[in-house]
Design a protein around this motif. Structure first.
Motif, PDB file in Angstrom:
ATOM      1  N   ARG A  76       4.247  -6.017   4.929  1.00 59.83           N
ATOM      2  CA  ARG A  76       3.585  -6.775   3.868  1.00 59.83           C
ATOM      3  C   ARG A  76       2.208  -6.160   3.603  1.00 59.83           C
ATOM      4  O   ARG A  76       1.455  -5.884   4.534  1.00 59.83           O
ATOM      5  N   PHE A  77       1.883  -5.951   2.328  1.00 60.34           N
ATOM      6  CA  PHE A  77       0.594  -5.393   1.975  1.00 60.34           C
ATOM      7  C   PHE A  77       0.209  -5.869   0.576  1.00 60.34           C
ATOM      8  O   PHE A  77       1.014  -6.450  -0.150  1.00 60.34           O
ATOM      9  N   ARG A  78      -1.041  -5.608   0.201  1.00 62.26           N
ATOM     10  CA  ARG A  78      -1.571  -6.048  -1.089  1.00 62.26           C
ATOM     11  C   ARG A  78      -2.312  -4.895  -1.746  1.00 62.26           C
ATOM     12  O   ARG A  78      -3.001  -4.122  -1.081  1.00 62.26           O
ATOM     13  N   ILE A  79      -2.167  -4.798  -3.068  1.00 63.41           N
ATOM     14  CA  ILE A  79      -2.862  -3.774  -3.846  1.00 63.41           C
ATOM     15  C   ILE A  79      -3.631  -4.469  -4.972  1.00 63.41           C
ATOM     16  O   ILE A  79      -3.076  -5.306  -5.683  1.00 63.41           O
TER      17      ILE A  79
ATOM     18  N   ASN B 289       3.457   6.121   9.290  1.00 68.71           N
ATOM     19  CA  ASN B 289       3.483   5.865  10.725  1.00 68.71           C
ATOM     20  C   ASN B 289       3.909   4.421  10.948  1.00 68.71           C
ATOM     21  O   ASN B 289       3.562   3.535  10.175  1.00 68.71           O
ATOM     22  N   GLY B 290       4.666   4.197  12.006  1.00 69.53           N
ATOM     23  CA  GLY B 290       5.123   2.856  12.297  1.00 69.53           C
ATOM     24  C   GLY B 290       6.480   2.883  12.969  1.00 69.53           C
ATOM     25  O   GLY B 290       7.009   3.942  13.304  1.00 69.53           O
TER      26      GLY B 290
ATOM     27  N   LEU C  98       0.046   3.390   5.798  1.00 69.64           N
ATOM     28  CA  LEU C  98       0.710   3.250   4.509  1.00 69.64           C
ATOM     29  C   LEU C  98       0.090   4.220   3.512  1.00 69.64           C
ATOM     30  O   LEU C  98      -1.131   4.396   3.476  1.00 69.64           O
ATOM     31  N   GLU C  99       0.951   4.833   2.703  1.00 71.05           N
ATOM     32  CA  GLU C  99       0.496   5.761   1.668  1.00 71.05           C
ATOM     33  C   GLU C  99       1.104   5.344   0.336  1.00 71.05           C
ATOM     34  O   GLU C  99       2.321   5.255   0.206  1.00 71.05           O
ATOM     35  N   VAL C 100       0.260   5.076  -0.645  1.00 70.88           N
ATOM     36  CA  VAL C 100       0.681   4.631  -1.969  1.00 70.88           C
ATOM     37  C   VAL C 100       0.271   5.696  -2.984  1.00 70.88           C
ATOM     38  O   VAL C 100      -0.900   6.073  -3.055  1.00 70.88           O
ATOM     39  N   THR C 101       1.237   6.171  -3.747  1.00 67.50           N
ATOM     40  CA  THR C 101       0.984   7.185  -4.770  1.00 67.50           C
ATOM     41  C   THR C 101       1.218   6.575  -6.145  1.00 67.50           C
ATOM     42  O   THR C 101       2.219   5.897  -6.365  1.00 67.50           O
ATOM     43  N   GLY C 102       0.299   6.826  -7.040  1.00 68.30           N
ATOM     44  CA  GLY C 102       0.422   6.284  -8.384  1.00 68.30           C
ATOM     45  C   GLY C 102      -0.377   7.093  -9.389  1.00 68.30           C
ATOM     46  O   GLY C 102      -0.975   8.129  -9.064  1.00 68.30           O
ATOM     47  N   THR C 103      -0.413   6.598 -10.612  1.00 74.31           N
ATOM     48  CA  THR C 103      -1.098   7.283 -11.707  1.00 74.31           C
ATOM     49  C   THR C 103      -2.002   6.296 -12.431  1.00 74.31           C
ATOM     50  O   THR C 103      -1.568   5.187 -12.772  1.00 74.31           O
TER      51      THR C 103
ATOM     52  N   GLU D 215      -4.490   1.687   6.958  1.00 70.44           N
ATOM     53  CA  GLU D 215      -4.075   1.768   8.355  1.00 70.44           C
ATOM     54  C   GLU D 215      -4.334   0.429   9.023  1.00 70.44           C
ATOM     55  O   GLU D 215      -5.314  -0.257   8.723  1.00 70.44           O
ATOM     56  N   ALA D 216      -3.442   0.045   9.924  1.00 70.06           N
ATOM     57  CA  ALA D 216      -3.588  -1.190  10.684  1.00 70.06           C
ATOM     58  C   ALA D 216      -3.111  -0.937  12.111  1.00 70.06           C
ATOM     59  O   ALA D 216      -2.168  -0.173  12.330  1.00 70.06           O
ATOM     60  N   PRO D 217      -3.750  -1.561  13.101  1.00 66.27           N
ATOM     61  CA  PRO D 217      -3.341  -1.322  14.488  1.00 66.27           C
ATOM     62  C   PRO D 217      -1.976  -1.904  14.826  1.00 66.27           C
ATOM     63  O   PRO D 217      -1.331  -1.470  15.770  1.00 66.27           O
ATOM     64  N   THR D 218      -1.520  -2.880  14.046  1.00 65.31           N
ATOM     65  CA  THR D 218      -0.234  -3.506  14.315  1.00 65.31           C
ATOM     66  C   THR D 218       0.240  -4.244  13.077  1.00 65.31           C
ATOM     67  O   THR D 218      -0.550  -4.551  12.192  1.00 65.31           O
ATOM     68  N   LEU D 219       1.554  -4.504  13.026  1.00 66.08           N
ATOM     69  CA  LEU D 219       2.104  -5.323  11.943  1.00 66.08           C
ATOM     70  C   LEU D 219       2.072  -6.797  12.272  1.00 66.08           C
ATOM     71  O   LEU D 219       2.085  -7.645  11.390  1.00 66.08           O
ATOM     72  N   VAL D 220       2.048  -7.122  13.559  1.00 68.45           N
ATOM     73  CA  VAL D 220       2.194  -8.507  14.002  1.00 68.45           C
ATOM     74  C   VAL D 220       0.832  -9.146  14.187  1.00 68.45           C
ATOM     75  O   VAL D 220      -0.059  -8.572  14.813  1.00 68.45           O
TER      76      VAL D 220
END
Length: 204
Positions: A54-57, A74-75, A151-156, A170-175
């Motif tokens: 889960r992430f937010r942009i 990574n993950g 996480l890597e997000v590519t856009g225009t 980057e985050a140390p954990t998902l939980v």
């Protein structure tokens, strides 16, 4: 003594230029934000369930941001659903937006648009993204809480001259270390809906 004095003057000048350089860089960032040239931002959100990515942009730019690839560099090595779900942020709550088909390498069929932030009296366009795992988390994801994720997000960025942008988070954990703080609960597979039976009325 004169040589030492010269070196002391150079050192003092360098020490004076460092805060000036930092102030100029901060002023440049503030100007870019006011004008609307600030880049979009991405942040990874922790969950109560490590079967959910889960992430937010948020698009802080005045131009529209078109996302065409989302890749976890990574993950946990897991199989993810071939769908990406988005929720649109409104003034009151989150509203379900759309589902996007996503390939193994993270490329999205079409793109996910985020509108430009032109009206500064309103909040910028932001979306929550959800990606679920296909396996049972109780069997697959026991060590996932100890793994850092990237996480890597590519856009225009749209405009007269389109600009390719790569965002990273980057985050140390998902939980979430405090499960009672919120977030999605345990992952459950969606139930299949039974087809409705059509009843035919007899003519009298």
């Amino acid at each position: 003594m004169s040589a030492l004095g010269g070196w002391a003057a150079v050192t003092t000048a360098l020490l004076t230029l460092v805060p000036v350089f930092l102030q100029l860089r901060e002023m440049k960032r503030q100007t870019a934000f006011i004008v609307g040239d600030e880049l979009p931002s991405v942040e990874i959100l922790t969950n109560n369930d490590h079967a959910v990515y889960r992430f937010r942009i948020v698009n802080w730019n005045r131009r529209a941001f078109l996302i065409n690839q989302i890749r976890w560099t990574n993950g946990p090595q897991i199989d993810l659903e071939p769908r990406l779900r988005t929720d649109k942020v409104t003034d009151e709550e989150l509203k379900p937006d759309k589902h996007y088909e996503i390939q193994v390498d993270g490329r999205i069929e079409g793109w996910v648009p985020l509108e430009g932030w032109e009206n500064r009296s309103r909040r910028p366009d932001a979306k929550f993204f959800w990606r679920y795992a296909m396996q049972d988390p109780d069997m697959t994801f026991s060590p996932a809480s100890e793994l850092p994720v990237m996480l890597e997000v590519t856009g225009t960025l749209a405009g007269d001259v389109q600009r390719s942008v790569v965002l990273r988070a980057e985050a140390p954990t998902l939980v979430d270390p405090q499960p009672k703080r919120g977030g999605p609960g345990p992952y459950t597979k969606p139930k299949r809906q039974r087809p409705r039976r059509i009843k035919f009325l007899k003519r009298v």
